[in-house]
Write a protein that holds these residues in place. Sequence first.
Motif, PDB file in Angstrom:
ATOM      1  N   SER A 198      28.025  34.746  71.210  1.00  0.00           N
ATOM      2  CA  SER A 198      27.404  33.510  70.729  1.00  0.00           C
ATOM      3  C   SER A 198      27.265  33.463  69.211  1.00  0.00           C
ATOM      4  CB  SER A 198      26.029  33.334  71.385  1.00  0.00           C
ATOM      5  OG  SER A 198      25.176  34.413  71.074  1.00  0.00           O
ATOM      6  N   GLU A 199      26.943  34.623  68.557  1.00  0.00           N
ATOM      7  CA  GLU A 199      26.779  34.599  67.108  1.00  0.00           C
ATOM      8  C   GLU A 199      28.091  34.339  66.383  1.00  0.00           C
ATOM      9  OE1 GLU A 199      26.110  37.078  69.277  1.00  0.00           O
ATOM     10  OE2 GLU A 199      25.758  38.970  68.187  1.00  0.00           O
ATOM     11  N   LYS A 200      29.209  34.805  66.959  1.00  0.00           N
ATOM     12  CA  LYS A 200      30.516  34.533  66.351  1.00  0.00           C
ATOM     13  C   LYS A 200      30.851  33.053  66.439  1.00  0.00           C
ATOM     14  CE  LYS A 200      32.344  39.156  67.386  1.00  0.00           C
ATOM     15  NZ  LYS A 200      33.202  39.941  68.288  1.00  0.00           N
ATOM     16  N   LEU A 201      30.523  32.428  67.584  1.00  0.00           N
ATOM     17  CA  LEU A 201      30.758  30.992  67.737  1.00  0.00           C
ATOM     18  C   LEU A 201      29.901  30.192  66.768  1.00  0.00           C
ATOM     19  CD1 LEU A 201      30.837  30.750  71.646  1.00  0.00           C
ATOM     20  CD2 LEU A 201      32.798  30.760  70.106  1.00  0.00           C
ATOM     21  N   ALA A 202      28.647  30.604  66.601  1.00  0.00           N
ATOM     22  CA  ALA A 202      27.741  29.896  65.692  1.00  0.00           C
ATOM     23  C   ALA A 202      28.222  29.999  64.247  1.00  0.00           C
ATOM     24  CB  ALA A 202      26.319  30.458  65.830  1.00  0.00           C
ATOM     25  N   VAL A 203      28.705  31.205  63.852  1.00  0.00           N
ATOM     26  CA  VAL A 203      29.221  31.394  62.485  1.00  0.00           C
ATOM     27  C   VAL A 203      30.454  30.521  62.272  1.00  0.00           C
ATOM     28  CG1 VAL A 203      30.348  33.042  60.950  1.00  0.00           C
ATOM     29  CG2 VAL A 203      28.250  33.685  62.152  1.00  0.00           C
ATOM     30  N   SER A 204      31.338  30.481  63.249  1.00  0.00           N
ATOM     31  CA  SER A 204      32.556  29.669  63.135  1.00  0.00           C
ATOM     32  C   SER A 204      32.208  28.192  62.990  1.00  0.00           C
ATOM     33  CB  SER A 204      33.450  29.875  64.359  1.00  0.00           C
ATOM     34  OG  SER A 204      33.817  31.219  64.484  1.00  0.00           O
ATOM     35  N   SER A 212      32.183  37.448  55.922  1.00  0.00           N
ATOM     36  CA  SER A 212      31.515  37.127  54.656  1.00  0.00           C
ATOM     37  C   SER A 212      32.397  37.476  53.457  1.00  0.00           C
ATOM     38  CB  SER A 212      30.173  37.865  54.565  1.00  0.00           C
ATOM     39  OG  SER A 212      30.365  39.256  54.371  1.00  0.00           O
ATOM     40  N   LYS A 213      33.255  38.472  53.653  1.00  0.00           N
ATOM     41  CA  LYS A 213      34.146  38.883  52.561  1.00  0.00           C
ATOM     42  C   LYS A 213      35.342  37.945  52.434  1.00  0.00           C
ATOM     43  CE  LYS A 213      36.568  42.915  50.689  1.00  0.00           C
ATOM     44  NZ  LYS A 213      36.821  44.354  50.842  1.00  0.00           N
ATOM     45  N   VAL A 214      36.018  37.647  53.550  1.00  0.00           N
ATOM     46  CA  VAL A 214      37.224  36.815  53.471  1.00  0.00           C
ATOM     47  C   VAL A 214      36.881  35.354  53.167  1.00  0.00           C
ATOM     48  CG1 VAL A 214      38.526  38.337  55.010  1.00  0.00           C
ATOM     49  CG2 VAL A 214      37.276  36.390  55.966  1.00  0.00           C
ATOM     50  N   GLU A 215      35.685  34.891  53.611  1.00  0.00           N
ATOM     51  CA  GLU A 215      35.297  33.501  53.364  1.00  0.00           C
ATOM     52  C   GLU A 215      34.481  33.338  52.084  1.00  0.00           C
ATOM     53  OE1 GLU A 215      35.800  30.539  55.143  1.00  0.00           O
ATOM     54  OE2 GLU A 215      37.293  31.656  56.292  1.00  0.00           O
ATOM     55  N   LYS A 216      34.072  34.504  51.501  1.00  0.00           N
ATOM     56  CA  LYS A 216      33.250  34.481  50.287  1.00  0.00           C
ATOM     57  C   LYS A 216      31.992  33.616  50.499  1.00  0.00           C
ATOM     58  CE  LYS A 216      36.990  35.299  46.989  1.00  0.00           C
ATOM     59  NZ  LYS A 216      37.963  35.712  48.014  1.00  0.00           N
ATOM     60  N   ARG A 217      31.346  33.878  51.615  1.00  0.00           N
ATOM     61  CA  ARG A 217      30.136  33.127  51.985  1.00  0.00           C
ATOM     62  C   ARG A 217      28.994  34.079  52.283  1.00  0.00           C
ATOM     63  NH1 ARG A 217      31.634  27.852  53.882  1.00  0.00           N
ATOM     64  NH2 ARG A 217      29.456  27.462  54.470  1.00  0.00           N
ATOM     65  N   GLU A 218      27.774  33.617  51.992  1.00  0.00           N
ATOM     66  CA  GLU A 218      26.582  34.365  52.389  1.00  0.00           C
ATOM     67  C   GLU A 218      26.225  33.941  53.806  1.00  0.00           C
ATOM     68  OE1 GLU A 218      21.810  34.760  51.397  1.00  0.00           O
ATOM     69  OE2 GLU A 218      23.149  33.896  49.872  1.00  0.00           O
ATOM     70  N   ILE A 219      26.059  34.938  54.685  1.00  0.00           N
ATOM     71  CA  ILE A 219      25.721  34.668  56.093  1.00  0.00           C
ATOM     72  C   ILE A 219      24.463  35.456  56.427  1.00  0.00           C
ATOM     73  CG2 ILE A 219      26.490  34.754  58.483  1.00  0.00           C
ATOM     74  CD1 ILE A 219      29.376  34.830  57.441  1.00  0.00           C
TER      75      ILE A 219
END
Length: 820
Positions: A753-759, A791-798
């Motif tokens: 579920s957390e992977k789906l939410a991040v996507s 977080s590394k490939v998207e350069k985003r804070e999660i």
Amino acid sequence: MLLQGKPTKIRSLSNIVNVTRTLTPSIQEVERPSSSLDDRFETLPPCELGNSLDDVTYTKLVQSSMHLGCSVHGKLVQSHMVKTGYNPGLFLHNTLLNMYLKCNESDMALQLFDEMAERNVVSWNSLISGYTRLGLYSNAKEIFCKARIANIDINKFTFASMLSICAQTSDLKLGKVVHGLLMSSGIGVAAFLTNPLVAMYSKCGRVDQARVAFDQCDGLDDVSWNSMIAGYVKAGLHDEMLQVLVKMHRYGVRFSSYVLGSVLSACCLNFDRSLVWGKLLHSCSVKLGWDLDVVVGTALLDMYAKIGDLDDAVSTFSVLNDKNVVMYNAMISGLLRGEENSDEYAKKALNLFAEMQRHGLRPSEFTFSTIIKACIACKDFEYGKQIHGLVCKNNLQSDEYIGSMLVEMYSMWSSTDDALSCFDSTCKQDIVIWTSMIVGHAQNGEYERALVLFCKLLSSGLKPDEFTISTMLSACANLAAARSGEQIQSYSIKTGIIESGVVRNSLIYMYAKSGDIDSANQTFKAADKSDVVSWSVMICSTAHHGCAKEALSLFELMISSGIAPNDVAFLGVLTACSHGGLVEEGLRDHGIAPTEKHCACIADLYGRAGRLSDAKTFIMDSGFSHAPIMWRTLLSSCRIHKNTEIGKHVAKRLIELEPQASSSYVLLYNIYNDARMEEAATEIRDLMSNRRIKKEPGLSWIEVGNRVNSFLVGDKCHPQSEKIYAKLDDLLQEIKKIGYVDELEKDEVNHHSEKLAVSFGLIGLAPSAPLRVMKNLRVCRDCHTVIKLISKVEKREIVVRDPIRFHRFRDGSCSCGDYW
């Protein structure tokens, strides 16, 4: 017919003549409201009905109509006088004036008054007192001013009426004018005028002036003393009240039940005085024979109940004869005030209610609201539903106080739909019942419904108080709905509620639990004065975000600021040490008696550091070895350090303590699964199946566009499901290029579920916006690794929040340092 059914409004005496000539009713044609008045007409000789009667006969007929409260015959008498050309005297005119006023016909009275050729002070007083009795205070004031302009020699009755009006309207300015006119008139201030003077000044908040008038009175009566005591009671000046009471006793004035009741009621408001004066007055009332009086007995009962002397309250209640609803209400509410053995007292209150029913007394609105409170106190849901049935039977379900208690009762037992039904059936939905409804949903984890209700509250025009705002901020915190929380913050700033310490602390909590620790810190620093709750919330929040050293620094700063830490602050420090691996700092003695939660943190501190044997020994010696949370903490550490042997024994102990808790089985299953002990893992799964124990499904949610979006493992219910899965597949391919190895190679794990939410967050939020995902279960290792690389490939804070802590992912690393 004239005056039959709804009376015809006669605007003037000339109209009476016209109506009489047009309709020419006879006495016998008029509907007869009273045989006694009809008899008076029937005794008149027939020949005289067409001629004028004398003043005495007309007066008696008008007075009869006035005593009956019916103006029909009075109007007919006046019509007869006009028709026969009779010119009534001043006394008869005043009698007619009184008749119209006492029959609530103020317009007719004023028209008659205006057309009177001669008027005296009685005429003016009649109009003033009549308007006062009808609540037309502005009209009465206007007539008084006209009397002054007309140079009428007003008397003591005029002054008494005007002082009463000033008391009713709290018009201190006019009251002082009337008092000045009274003093300059030379009438003298006897008890007849002192009593309304005292009442006027007391009700206008000037009890000091009331005392001056009281002391200057030529002759005081019982009413004077009672009025002065009532004034001090209203002003909350209990010492002065008692002084007047003593003086009254010394002057030989006999206490009345009213004055004793007032003083005893005042004793309830001053606990220090209650024990001494209350019992002294009880003795006095027994001596005077007032203790069995309804007013005094109820006041005594209420006094003992409010000061917590339930034994004396019960004794007083038992000796009272002919108990009424008020007495039962006082006793029932008194039992519910007992802090000790509240469950026992609540059951006694229920028994009293049953006794009241057996005696045939009809419960009042207060009775029902109080007895529902008793059901809540002793957690008797079935009895509460029966009380609800009685409420409906008595047609009181629309009462706001009863409705509020029913909402609280059903919310307490997680029946929010029933609570909502009670809320909807309440006619007057004030801020109290709205708050009860919102808090009920929030306490039952229905945060989104609480937000919907809050929006409806705002649209209704009611203004939420600081408690409601605090509840809503907590709901936003649990939902991690920071955007909604910011809107509530804006409303708080606009209305000034933000200055409340409760609201500011809830705001810190909301930001921290939503994953925005920086905004929480800014809110904390912006506070003019931080209390122990503010410090504790900030320390715990910092600890849960993995900032162990910052949490310890805050703790030291709190102590240096002179704020004594509470249990929550110490819990935050221990959590920080546990999550940061600071064993020695966490084991430092802070001189407090540890609670169950403190000991669980220490066990976790040992366990995370790999000192599993020390953790087990500590649990056995802590005095909380019976608490499941202690063993659950150790079992979690066994999984982290892959210690199958200790984990097996700990799980056995935990399952004995909580045979139906799914988390114990799941943890042991994961330990066996990680150790590749497939047979043992299968046995645990079979055991769960045999015992019908279901694993809590993993749920993750994220706020996008002012809407909270929830996901389960493998969830395809979302409208953008195809885009979400396509994005997740792309992400998995990208992170494999930088070293991610999918060891499990299972769709179930890949679609957690957390992977789906991040996507979904990456699809729906702006590139600069951080992602804040919440989860009801702990993040698994694979998801932790995947989100770090995303977080590394998207350069985003999660930011991901699980039940234990926050994980802040930036540029391929996590704030937990992989120590979780």
